[in-house]
Design an enzyme around this catalytic site. Structure first.
Site, PDB file in Angstrom:
ATOM      1  N   ARG A   1       0.810  -1.221   0.000  1.00  0.00           N
ATOM      2  CA  ARG A   1       0.000   0.000   0.000  1.00  0.00           C
ATOM      3  C   ARG A   1       0.842   1.268   0.000  1.00  0.00           C
ATOM      4  O   ARG A   1       1.675   1.474   0.882  1.00  0.00           O
ATOM      5  CB  ARG A   1      -0.939  -0.012   1.213  1.00  0.00           C
ATOM      6  CG  ARG A   1      -1.928   1.143   1.204  1.00  0.00           C
ATOM      7  CD  ARG A   1      -2.912   1.045   2.362  1.00  0.00           C
ATOM      8  NE  ARG A   1      -3.895   2.125   2.292  1.00  0.00           N
ATOM      9  CZ  ARG A   1      -3.679   3.371   2.685  1.00  0.00           C
ATOM     10  NH1 ARG A   1      -2.507   3.699   3.217  1.00  0.00           N
ATOM     11  NH2 ARG A   1      -4.608   4.293   2.567  1.00  0.00           N
TER      12      ARG A   1
ATOM     13  N   LYS B   1     -14.466   6.677 -15.951  1.00  0.00           N
ATOM     14  CA  LYS B   1     -15.316   5.585 -15.476  1.00  0.00           C
ATOM     15  C   LYS B   1     -14.510   4.783 -14.452  1.00  0.00           C
ATOM     16  O   LYS B   1     -14.008   3.687 -14.725  1.00  0.00           O
ATOM     17  CB  LYS B   1     -15.812   4.720 -16.646  1.00  0.00           C
ATOM     18  CG  LYS B   1     -17.104   3.982 -16.313  1.00  0.00           C
ATOM     19  CD  LYS B   1     -17.837   3.541 -17.541  1.00  0.00           C
ATOM     20  CE  LYS B   1     -18.981   2.589 -17.240  1.00  0.00           C
ATOM     21  NZ  LYS B   1     -20.064   3.124 -16.433  1.00  0.00           N
TER      22      LYS B   1
ATOM     23  N   GLU C   1     -25.743  14.870 -13.713  1.00  0.00           N
ATOM     24  CA  GLU C   1     -26.262  13.599 -14.233  1.00  0.00           C
ATOM     25  C   GLU C   1     -26.900  12.858 -13.068  1.00  0.00           C
ATOM     26  O   GLU C   1     -27.058  13.425 -11.983  1.00  0.00           O
ATOM     27  CB  GLU C   1     -25.133  12.793 -14.872  1.00  0.00           C
ATOM     28  CG  GLU C   1     -23.995  12.482 -13.900  1.00  0.00           C
ATOM     29  CD  GLU C   1     -22.850  11.692 -14.523  1.00  0.00           C
ATOM     30  OE1 GLU C   1     -23.055  10.999 -15.525  1.00  0.00           O
ATOM     31  OE2 GLU C   1     -21.741  11.764 -13.968  1.00  0.00           O
TER      32      GLU C   1
END
Ligand code: PDD
Length: 297
Positions: free
Chosen positions: A116, A163, A195
């Site tokens: 990480r 996306k 949206e």
């Protein structure tokens, strides 16, 4: 070990070069998709065994990857082969000819597995996952009745055009509508329409279709270009511009579009009727056009 994956349906999927099932597929806990949501995805509708607007979906996948400074692990031809193989695998799973199935193919690419660290790791193999499932279409009765939405502030980040699998904002906003039995949450940023949590929104006024600009505040749905084309074919004027909240509430018709919704009529917004409270003529035209585009794809 408590294997929660055993509760999943044994649907076919693809993971890092191999075809397997949702029950068996395994990803490392150190996958950056799991740790950071550091990945992108696509949802491709498949009608009668044929992917719909395939090239458009994969062009957007390329754009999303570039925004996250990730390379596309496969060529367009390789993606096409992968999708076709999954579509066949799903058809075998449900024991039907592929040409008689409507499916939804989900594709996700994450940066890969590493210890990480927020800093991007380059040169590690990405995690590539894809699955196929049935596409549940809305019934004619549901469409005739129209759908209910609520509104909310758009509290998502300002890179909505990617996306990205970092979807906490979309999950939180979608749950607000789910909590009250509505299909979507239509969002406004600084008083202007952006949206919905997982759909684009179209406002119809005096026979013209309006949508939000293609910019960083919305995901440009693959249906953006399609709605524009269907409007052109039907002689319906179309314009993208900032749309103030009042105009949304004063719309004659309000529509949603997405891979799974195709185009849907919104007839109630925050408890108020949209227009005359029934699906309108522009919806009917665009829906008919959408169905013929599917047949001729
Ligand atoms: N959602 N806007 C957002 C925020 C979305 O998540 C989606 C799609 C759309 C419509 O895009 P398209 O026409 O390409 O489906 C707009 C998909 C279906 C999902 O997340 O499942």
């Amino acid at each position: 070990m408590n294997d929660t994956a055993a509760t999943l349906p044994p649907l076919p999927c693809y993971l890092n070069g191999e075809f397997t099932t949702l029950r068996e597929a395994r990803v490392s806990v150190m996958d950056r998709g799991f740790i950071f949501g550091d990945g992108i995805y696509e949802v491709v509708p498949v009608y009668a065994g044929r992917p719909f607007r395939f090239e458009h979906h994969f062009a957007r996948l390329d754009r999303s990857l570039a925004e996250l400074r990730m390379e596309n692990p496969l060529t367009l031809a390789q993606w096409r082969e992968l999708v076709d193989q999954l579509v066949q695998a799903y058809a075998r799973h449900v024991a039907q000819p592929a040409a008689e199935t409507n499916q939804l193919v989900y594709i996700q690419i994450t940066r890969g597995v590493a210890m990480r660290d927020h800093v991007m790791q380059f040169g590690i193999p990405p995690t590539v996952f894809a699955m196929a499932n049935r596409m549940a279409l809305y019934t004619p009765e549901q469409r005739a009745a129209g759908f209910t939405c609520i509104t909310a502030d758009d509290f998502r980040w300002k890179k909505a055009h990617i996306k990205s699998t970092s979807l906490a904002g979309a999950v939180l906003s979608r749950q607000m509508s789910a909590d009250v039995g509505a299909i979507e949450t239509i969002m406004f940023r600084d008083g202007m329409l952006s949206e919905a949590s997982s759909s684009n929104v179209w406002v119809v006024k005096n026979g013209k279709v309006y949508g939000s600009p293609r910019d960083n505040l919305v995901l440009e749905g693959i249906r953006y270009g399609l709605i524009e084309q269907l409007c052109r074919d039907a002689g319906v004027p179309f314009e993208l511009r900032r749309i103030p909240r009042d105009e949304v509430f004063q719309a004659d018709e309000l529509l949603l579009s997405s891979a799974t919704k195709e185009v849907l009529p919104v007839t109630t917004l925050d408890g108020k009727s949209v227009g005359n409270g029934k699906p309108g003529p522009i919806y009917e035209k665009l829906y008919a056009g959408y169905q013929s585009a599917k047949r001729s794809s």
